[in-house]
Design a protein around this motif. Structure first.
Motif, mmCIF file in Angstrom:
data_model
loop_
_atom_site.group_PDB
_atom_site.id
_atom_site.type_symbol
_atom_site.label_atom_id
_atom_site.label_comp_id
_atom_site.label_asym_id
_atom_site.label_seq_id
_atom_site.Cartn_x
_atom_site.Cartn_y
_atom_site.Cartn_z
ATOM 1 N N UNK A 153 13.480 16.694 14.214
ATOM 2 C CA UNK A 153 13.118 16.784 12.814
ATOM 3 C C UNK A 153 13.609 18.022 12.101
ATOM 4 N N UNK A 154 14.453 18.814 12.737
ATOM 5 C CA UNK A 154 14.960 20.029 12.107
ATOM 6 C C UNK A 154 15.804 19.697 10.882
ATOM 7 N N UNK A 155 15.806 20.613 9.906
ATOM 8 C CA UNK A 155 16.623 20.486 8.705
ATOM 9 C C UNK A 155 17.529 21.707 8.615
ATOM 10 N N UNK A 156 18.839 21.478 8.597
ATOM 11 C CA UNK A 156 19.809 22.543 8.384
ATOM 12 C C UNK A 156 20.416 22.327 7.010
ATOM 13 N N UNK A 168 21.170 18.139 19.721
ATOM 14 C CA UNK A 168 20.503 17.599 20.900
ATOM 15 C C UNK A 168 19.022 17.442 20.583
ATOM 16 N N UNK A 169 18.740 16.646 19.568
ATOM 17 C CA UNK A 169 17.375 16.398 19.096
ATOM 18 C C UNK A 169 17.421 15.131 18.249
ATOM 19 N N UNK A 170 16.232 14.616 17.911
ATOM 20 C CA UNK A 170 16.132 13.390 17.126
ATOM 21 C C UNK A 170 15.782 13.702 15.674
ATOM 22 N N UNK A 171 16.264 12.810 14.790
ATOM 23 C CA UNK A 171 15.878 12.836 13.372
ATOM 24 C C UNK A 171 16.184 14.172 12.700
ATOM 25 N N UNK A 172 17.338 14.704 13.004
ATOM 26 C CA UNK A 172 17.795 15.950 12.406
ATOM 27 C C UNK A 172 18.494 15.646 11.078
ATOM 28 N N UNK A 173 18.303 16.505 10.091
ATOM 29 C CA UNK A 173 18.962 16.386 8.797
ATOM 30 C C UNK A 173 19.888 17.588 8.604
ATOM 31 N N UNK A 211 30.585 18.035 13.667
ATOM 32 C CA UNK A 211 29.183 17.750 13.951
ATOM 33 C C UNK A 211 29.131 16.717 15.067
ATOM 34 N N UNK A 212 28.305 16.972 16.067
ATOM 35 C CA UNK A 212 28.139 16.066 17.203
ATOM 36 C C UNK A 212 26.666 15.727 17.389
ATOM 37 N N UNK A 213 26.349 14.427 17.451
ATOM 38 C CA UNK A 213 25.035 13.985 17.937
ATOM 39 C C UNK A 213 25.208 13.567 19.390
ATOM 40 N N UNK A 214 24.469 14.239 20.274
ATOM 41 C CA UNK A 214 24.695 14.101 21.705
ATOM 42 C C UNK A 214 23.988 12.866 22.257
ATOM 43 N N UNK A 215 24.408 12.481 23.458
ATOM 44 C CA UNK A 215 23.867 11.323 24.170
ATOM 45 C C UNK A 215 22.341 11.426 24.279
ATOM 46 N N UNK A 216 21.669 10.285 24.038
ATOM 47 C CA UNK A 216 20.224 10.237 24.187
ATOM 48 C C UNK A 216 19.441 10.621 22.947
ATOM 49 N N UNK A 217 20.151 10.953 21.868
ATOM 50 C CA UNK A 217 19.479 11.359 20.641
ATOM 51 C C UNK A 217 19.892 10.448 19.486
ATOM 52 N N UNK A 218 19.014 10.343 18.477
ATOM 53 C CA UNK A 218 19.233 9.384 17.403
ATOM 54 C C UNK A 218 18.623 9.900 16.108
ATOM 55 N N UNK A 219 19.041 9.283 15.014
ATOM 56 C CA UNK A 219 18.430 9.562 13.725
ATOM 57 C C UNK A 219 19.060 10.674 12.931
#
Length: 243
Positions: free
Chosen positions: A13-16, A28-33, A52-60
């Motif tokens: 849920x982090x927001x950058x 390496x987390x879910x539901x990041x903005x 930007x990379x969304x890593x394996x096992x994470x979504x959203x």
């Protein structure tokens, strides 16, 4: 002063936001903005694998209202690369990559300007504004809508669908995009590939393809749920499936 290096995100849920970064972001987390950031490839670096990379096992992951750009002296291979679940890319300016603007098999890619890659011999000329490899995760699909996909200097694709890792592209909707390419606008997976539910509708293609290229190739008209409708040239004339 721009920040430099890699930002690693591990908090769900982090927001950058509001970041000027020379480097990359690894999620390496879910539901990041990720919102209102500018990511630039490092100067005179050999290869930058992703912006930007969304890593394996994470979504959203959501990437919105941002700019991701490569350099003529640095190979930024993938601007947005998804190795995980769903990803959403909205209203972004993506340019200067050497391989793929957005690389995913599922999610939502809308209202983006993806354009003007750089050609590097080391990248083997494998350039796509949007690239899909294999099947989406069960219960997911991919929407590609209302983007401007422009590459008038190489002979690759605006959108490429490929069989990969034992999977075949399915559940892809390509709607209301503008595609200006010197090579193929859409590589559709293979005439005999078991593609399904590939819907291509109401898109506009420019008219200046290089000799031997056009707006679609490798389309399987017999794939269940595959639909081609309402597509047209930029002069308004219909762009039907080639006979």
């Amino acid at each position: 002063m721009p920040k430099k290096g890699e930002i690693l995100v591990t908090q769900n849920g982090a927001v950058l936001q509001n970041i000027d970064l020379v480097g990359d972001i690894r999620v390496e987390a879910d539901n990041v903005v990720i919102r209102n950031v500018r990511i630039s490839a490092p100067q005179s670096s050999d290869i930058d694998q992703w912006g930007i990379l969304q890593w394996v096992g994470h979504s959203g992951l959501i990437v919105e209202d941002s700019e991701i750009g490569g350099r003529s002296d640095t190979e930024l291979r993938q601007a947005v690369m998804n190795d995980g679940g769903l990803v959403t890319v909205l209203r972004c300016d993506i340019h200067g990559m050497s391989k793929k603007g957005v690389y995913t098999s599922q999610g939502d890619i809308e209202d983006n300007y993806i354009h003007d890659p750089y050609w590097f011999a080391a990248a083997d000329g494998e350039i796509d504004m949007i690239r899909v490899d294999g099947s989406p995760d069960p219960g997911t699909s991919l929407l590609i809508k209302h983007n401007a996909l422009i590459d008038t200097t190489t002979t690759n694709s605006a959108i490429s669908l490929f069989e990969a890792d034992g999977g075949t592209p399915s559940g892809v909707t390509v709607e209301d995009n503008y595609m200006a390419t010197a090579g193929w606008a859409i590589y559709a997976g293979g005439q005999t590939a078991a593609t399904s539910d590939i819907v291509v509708k109401d898109n506009v293609f420019w008219t200046k393809f290089k000799d031997g290229y056009g707006y679609v190739t490798e389309w399987n008209p017999d794939g269940p749920g595959n639909v081609w409708s309402g597509n047209r040239w930029e002069n308004g004339k219909p762009a039907p499936l080639p006979s």
